[in-house]
Design a protein around this motif. Structure first.
Motif, PDB file in Angstrom:
ATOM      1  N   LEU A   1      17.791  50.972 -58.487  1.00  0.00           N
ATOM      2  CA  LEU A   1      18.702  51.956 -59.061  1.00  0.00           C
ATOM      3  C   LEU A   1      19.208  51.482 -60.425  1.00  0.00           C
ATOM      4  CD1 LEU A   1      20.850  53.079 -55.994  1.00  0.00           C
ATOM      5  CD2 LEU A   1      19.160  54.426 -57.239  1.00  0.00           C
ATOM      6  N   PRO A   2      19.310  52.390 -61.387  1.00  0.00           N
ATOM      7  CA  PRO A   2      19.766  52.002 -62.727  1.00  0.00           C
ATOM      8  C   PRO A   2      21.095  51.253 -62.727  1.00  0.00           C
ATOM      9  CG  PRO A   2      18.842  54.193 -62.790  1.00  0.00           C
ATOM     10  CD  PRO A   2      18.867  53.797 -61.338  1.00  0.00           C
ATOM     11  N   LYS A   3      22.041  51.649 -61.864  1.00  0.00           N
ATOM     12  CA  LYS A   3      23.344  50.979 -61.867  1.00  0.00           C
ATOM     13  C   LYS A   3      23.234  49.501 -61.493  1.00  0.00           C
ATOM     14  CE  LYS A   3      24.474  52.595 -57.174  1.00  0.00           C
ATOM     15  NZ  LYS A   3      25.401  53.448 -56.393  1.00  0.00           N
ATOM     16  N   ASP A   4      22.129  49.136 -60.821  1.00  0.00           N
ATOM     17  CA  ASP A   4      21.908  47.737 -60.465  1.00  0.00           C
ATOM     18  C   ASP A   4      21.179  46.974 -61.565  1.00  0.00           C
ATOM     19  OD1 ASP A   4      23.107  48.091 -57.948  1.00  0.00           O
ATOM     20  OD2 ASP A   4      21.236  48.861 -57.101  1.00  0.00           O
ATOM     21  N   LEU A   5      20.805  47.673 -62.632  1.00  0.00           N
ATOM     22  CA  LEU A   5      20.106  47.038 -63.755  1.00  0.00           C
ATOM     23  C   LEU A   5      20.983  46.877 -64.992  1.00  0.00           C
ATOM     24  CD1 LEU A   5      16.586  48.754 -63.788  1.00  0.00           C
ATOM     25  CD2 LEU A   5      17.081  46.380 -63.222  1.00  0.00           C
ATOM     26  N   LEU A   6      22.107  47.582 -65.034  1.00  0.00           N
ATOM     27  CA  LEU A   6      22.896  47.627 -66.266  1.00  0.00           C
ATOM     28  C   LEU A   6      23.380  46.256 -66.715  1.00  0.00           C
ATOM     29  CD1 LEU A   6      25.015  50.907 -66.001  1.00  0.00           C
ATOM     30  CD2 LEU A   6      22.768  50.529 -67.032  1.00  0.00           C
ATOM     31  N   HIS A   7      23.581  45.325 -65.762  1.00  0.00           N
ATOM     32  CA  HIS A   7      24.034  43.988 -66.158  1.00  0.00           C
ATOM     33  C   HIS A   7      22.934  43.208 -66.874  1.00  0.00           C
ATOM     34  CE1 HIS A   7      21.945  43.146 -62.384  1.00  0.00           C
ATOM     35  NE2 HIS A   7      21.904  41.871 -62.725  1.00  0.00           N
ATOM     36  N   LYS A   8      21.682  43.697 -66.767  1.00  0.00           N
ATOM     37  CA  LYS A   8      20.560  43.043 -67.452  1.00  0.00           C
ATOM     38  C   LYS A   8      20.201  43.741 -68.764  1.00  0.00           C
ATOM     39  CE  LYS A   8      18.282  41.398 -63.218  1.00  0.00           C
ATOM     40  NZ  LYS A   8      17.010  41.388 -62.454  1.00  0.00           N
TER      41      LYS A   8
ATOM     42  N   LEU B   1      23.408  57.949 -60.793  1.00  0.00           N
ATOM     43  CA  LEU B   1      22.656  56.797 -61.291  1.00  0.00           C
ATOM     44  C   LEU B   1      23.501  55.655 -61.836  1.00  0.00           C
ATOM     45  CD1 LEU B   1      19.564  58.382 -63.073  1.00  0.00           C
ATOM     46  CD2 LEU B   1      19.933  57.829 -60.665  1.00  0.00           C
ATOM     47  N   TYR B   2      24.722  55.947 -62.315  1.00  0.00           N
ATOM     48  CA  TYR B   2      25.502  54.917 -63.010  1.00  0.00           C
ATOM     49  C   TYR B   2      26.912  54.821 -62.443  1.00  0.00           C
ATOM     50  CZ  TYR B   2      21.809  56.276 -66.272  1.00  0.00           C
ATOM     51  OH  TYR B   2      20.615  56.618 -66.830  1.00  0.00           O
ATOM     52  N   PRO B   3      27.605  53.717 -62.711  1.00  0.00           N
ATOM     53  CA  PRO B   3      28.995  53.590 -62.256  1.00  0.00           C
ATOM     54  C   PRO B   3      29.888  54.652 -62.894  1.00  0.00           C
ATOM     55  CG  PRO B   3      28.116  51.464 -62.987  1.00  0.00           C
ATOM     56  CD  PRO B   3      27.132  52.496 -63.403  1.00  0.00           C
ATOM     57  N   TYR B   4      30.981  54.948 -62.230  1.00  0.00           N
ATOM     58  CA  TYR B   4      31.929  55.925 -62.747  1.00  0.00           C
ATOM     59  C   TYR B   4      32.546  55.433 -64.053  1.00  0.00           C
ATOM     60  CZ  TYR B   4      36.080  58.864 -63.123  1.00  0.00           C
ATOM     61  OH  TYR B   4      37.042  59.711 -63.581  1.00  0.00           O
ATOM     62  N   ILE B   5      32.635  56.322 -65.021  1.00  0.00           N
ATOM     63  CA  ILE B   5      33.309  56.056 -66.298  1.00  0.00           C
ATOM     64  C   ILE B   5      34.464  57.043 -66.425  1.00  0.00           C
ATOM     65  CG2 ILE B   5      33.103  56.082 -68.814  1.00  0.00           C
ATOM     66  CD1 ILE B   5      31.480  53.838 -67.711  1.00  0.00           C
ATOM     67  N   LYS B   6      35.646  56.553 -66.728  1.00  0.00           N
ATOM     68  CA  LYS B   6      36.802  57.442 -66.844  1.00  0.00           C
ATOM     69  C   LYS B   6      36.736  58.209 -68.155  1.00  0.00           C
ATOM     70  CE  LYS B   6      41.851  57.606 -66.710  1.00  0.00           C
ATOM     71  NZ  LYS B   6      41.855  58.687 -65.711  1.00  0.00           N
TER      72      LYS B   6
ATOM     73  N   LEU C   1      16.260  56.593 -72.451  1.00  0.00           N
ATOM     74  CA  LEU C   1      16.427  55.692 -71.315  1.00  0.00           C
ATOM     75  C   LEU C   1      16.910  56.465 -70.100  1.00  0.00           C
ATOM     76  CD1 LEU C   1      16.480  52.820 -70.098  1.00  0.00           C
ATOM     77  CD2 LEU C   1      18.851  52.649 -70.879  1.00  0.00           C
ATOM     78  N   ASP C   2      17.916  57.316 -70.297  1.00  0.00           N
ATOM     79  CA  ASP C   2      18.391  58.116 -69.160  1.00  0.00           C
ATOM     80  C   ASP C   2      17.309  59.056 -68.645  1.00  0.00           C
ATOM     81  OD1 ASP C   2      20.732  59.249 -67.451  1.00  0.00           O
ATOM     82  OD2 ASP C   2      19.737  60.991 -68.331  1.00  0.00           O
ATOM     83  N   SER C   3      16.568  59.681 -69.547  1.00  0.00           N
ATOM     84  CA  SER C   3      15.507  60.597 -69.106  1.00  0.00           C
ATOM     85  C   SER C   3      14.493  59.880 -68.233  1.00  0.00           C
ATOM     86  CB  SER C   3      14.799  61.210 -70.322  1.00  0.00           C
ATOM     87  OG  SER C   3      15.633  62.105 -70.998  1.00  0.00           O
ATOM     88  N   PHE C   4      14.060  58.697 -68.652  1.00  0.00           N
ATOM     89  CA  PHE C   4      13.058  57.966 -67.882  1.00  0.00           C
ATOM     90  C   PHE C   4      13.623  57.500 -66.541  1.00  0.00           C
ATOM     91  CE2 PHE C   4      11.460  56.946 -72.329  1.00  0.00           C
ATOM     92  CZ  PHE C   4      10.532  57.969 -72.307  1.00  0.00           C
ATOM     93  N   PHE C   5      14.876  57.039 -66.539  1.00  0.00           N
ATOM     94  CA  PHE C   5      15.524  56.676 -65.280  1.00  0.00           C
ATOM     95  C   PHE C   5      15.625  57.887 -64.347  1.00  0.00           C
ATOM     96  CE2 PHE C   5      18.111  52.839 -66.953  1.00  0.00           C
ATOM     97  CZ  PHE C   5      17.268  51.943 -66.312  1.00  0.00           C
ATOM     98  N   ARG C   6      16.119  59.005 -64.878  1.00  0.00           N
ATOM     99  CA  ARG C   6      16.466  60.151 -64.049  1.00  0.00           C
ATOM    100  C   ARG C   6      15.212  60.855 -63.517  1.00  0.00           C
ATOM    101  NH1 ARG C   6      21.491  61.675 -63.419  1.00  0.00           N
ATOM    102  NH2 ARG C   6      22.028  60.313 -65.167  1.00  0.00           N
ATOM    103  N   ASP C   7      14.205  61.035 -64.377  1.00  0.00           N
ATOM    104  CA  ASP C   7      12.965  61.690 -63.931  1.00  0.00           C
ATOM    105  C   ASP C   7      12.299  60.896 -62.817  1.00  0.00           C
ATOM    106  OD1 ASP C   7      13.399  63.571 -65.886  1.00  0.00           O
ATOM    107  OD2 ASP C   7      11.750  62.933 -67.177  1.00  0.00           O
ATOM    108  N   THR C   8      12.169  59.586 -63.008  1.00  0.00           N
ATOM    109  CA  THR C   8      11.469  58.776 -62.012  1.00  0.00           C
ATOM    110  C   THR C   8      12.291  58.640 -60.735  1.00  0.00           C
ATOM    111  OG1 THR C   8      12.307  56.776 -63.124  1.00  0.00           O
ATOM    112  CG2 THR C   8      10.069  57.491 -63.660  1.00  0.00           C
ATOM    113  N   TYR C   9      13.608  58.641 -60.857  1.00  0.00           N
ATOM    114  CA  TYR C   9      14.476  58.641 -59.671  1.00  0.00           C
ATOM    115  C   TYR C   9      14.243  59.907 -58.850  1.00  0.00           C
ATOM    116  CZ  TYR C   9      18.839  59.250 -57.022  1.00  0.00           C
ATOM    117  OH  TYR C   9      19.770  59.475 -56.033  1.00  0.00           O
TER     118      TYR C   9
END
Length: 324
Positions: A166-173, A13-18, A150-158
């Motif tokens: 996709l959530p990764k396309d919303l993070l800039h907003k 769902l999200y960009p890679y984080i190191k 927020l993650d639960s609602f994103f992940r369940d509905t996905y």
């Protein structure tokens, strides 16, 4: 990016984080790995396409926390550890069996496996517990949506195929401040619709019914075989399924086999006959995103209407298993 590191922290769902070295060690711990074997959606994972684990959810909460607060190592650690106290099938049996996963989370953080890892990096286990016990950006403060839900609602509905963007396309907003999630009006309305859609799914009679049936099967097995509750909280979902399939309680075996292989035999009666188990909605998660520092419901009639739709979700029914 190392292949092993990427595999440990992979989710869609999200960009890679190191991750840092401490986070890698925590994710490799038994306490975190166990979450891979606990369904986030509870017994609903047995009868729906929402089959992700507590582990993927944990990674999502950690990624969002690290995305918005990259320098706050203690908050990032708290995000990784916030769910380690969950029981098999998550919330499905917690209320019925009178457990509290928050208390278990504290217990597991203090135990040697996790506390020794934290202390190697000069982080106090009690500081992490303090963060998790406070209202924070992870939980959301007051009536504001936090990173965890927020993650639960994103992940369940996905997983349920309900998501349009996709959530990764919303993070800039989406931003996150000391209270929780803040965004623009349009994105805020979209998030509220996801929250409503998720509630309509996990609070539907069918999903609540399977949670209740699973909890009843476990209670029946305990009355038959007297399982140690301290042992139960450390089990995985597959452990519980195996135990119930071999239970000396015929009713417990009937319920678990119905959930696994014959969910079409589960019936919801709106008129109570007294032949089934009572089901209903206990609570809704009604926190909302902010717009310009204030709850969206203070700024938007549409947001208030969506929140009212959320609170209007209710039913009072019973569930039973038919022989047909």
């Amino acid at each position: 990016m190392q292949v092993k590191e990427a595999r440990l922290f992979s989710e869609p769902l999200y960009p890679y984080i190191k991750p840092n070295k401490l986070e890698i060690k925590l994710v490799q711990s038994k306490s975190l790995r166990r979450l891979k074997h606990l369904a986030h959606f509870g017994a609903g994972s047995l009868v729906s396409p929402v089959v992700h684990s507590r582990f993927e959810h944990t990674l999502g909460v950690w990624k969002l926390t690290a995305f918005y607060f990259p320098e706050d190592i203690e908050l990032r650690v708290a995000a990784l550890l916030h769910d380690i106290g969950h029981l098999p099938f998550s919330h499905s049996v917690e209320h019925t069996l009178k457990f509290n996963h928050h208390q278990l989370t504290e217990q597991y953080i203090i135990e040697d496996e996790i506390s020794s890892i934290l202390q190697q990096y000069y982080i106090s286990p009690y500081k992490i517990i303090e963060i998790l016990n406070e209202s924070s950006v992870i939980t959301g403060k007051e009536n504001i949506l936090g990173i965890d839900h927020l993650d639960s609602f994103f992940r369940d509905t996905y997983m349920a195929g309900m998501i349009e963007t996709l959530p990764k396309d919303l993070l800039h907003k989406i931003r996150c401040n000391s209270k929780g999630i803040d965004t623009d009006i349009e994105t805020g309305h979209y998030l509220l619709q996801l929250i409503l859609s998720d509630h309509k799914l996990f609070l539907s009679p069918q999903m609540i019914a399977v949670d209740r049936l699973l909890a009843e099967a476990i209670k029946l097995h305990w009355s038959a075989d007297t399982i140690n509750k301290d042992e139960f909280v450390r089990l995985t979902d597959s452990d519980v399924i195996s135990i119930l399939k071999a239970s000396s309680s015929g009713e417990a075996k009937k319920i678990i086999n119905t959930l696994l292989f014959s969910p079409d035999k589960i019936r919801i009666n709106n008129a109570k006959t007294g032949n089934g188990y009572q089901i209903g909605i206990r609570k809704v998660y009604s926190k909302v995103p902010m717009y310009e520092g204030r709850a969206l419901t203070e700024r938007s009639i549409e947001a208030r209407n969506t929140l009212q739709d959320l609170h209007d979700l209710s039913f009072d029914s019973e569930v039973l298993i038919t022989s047909e």
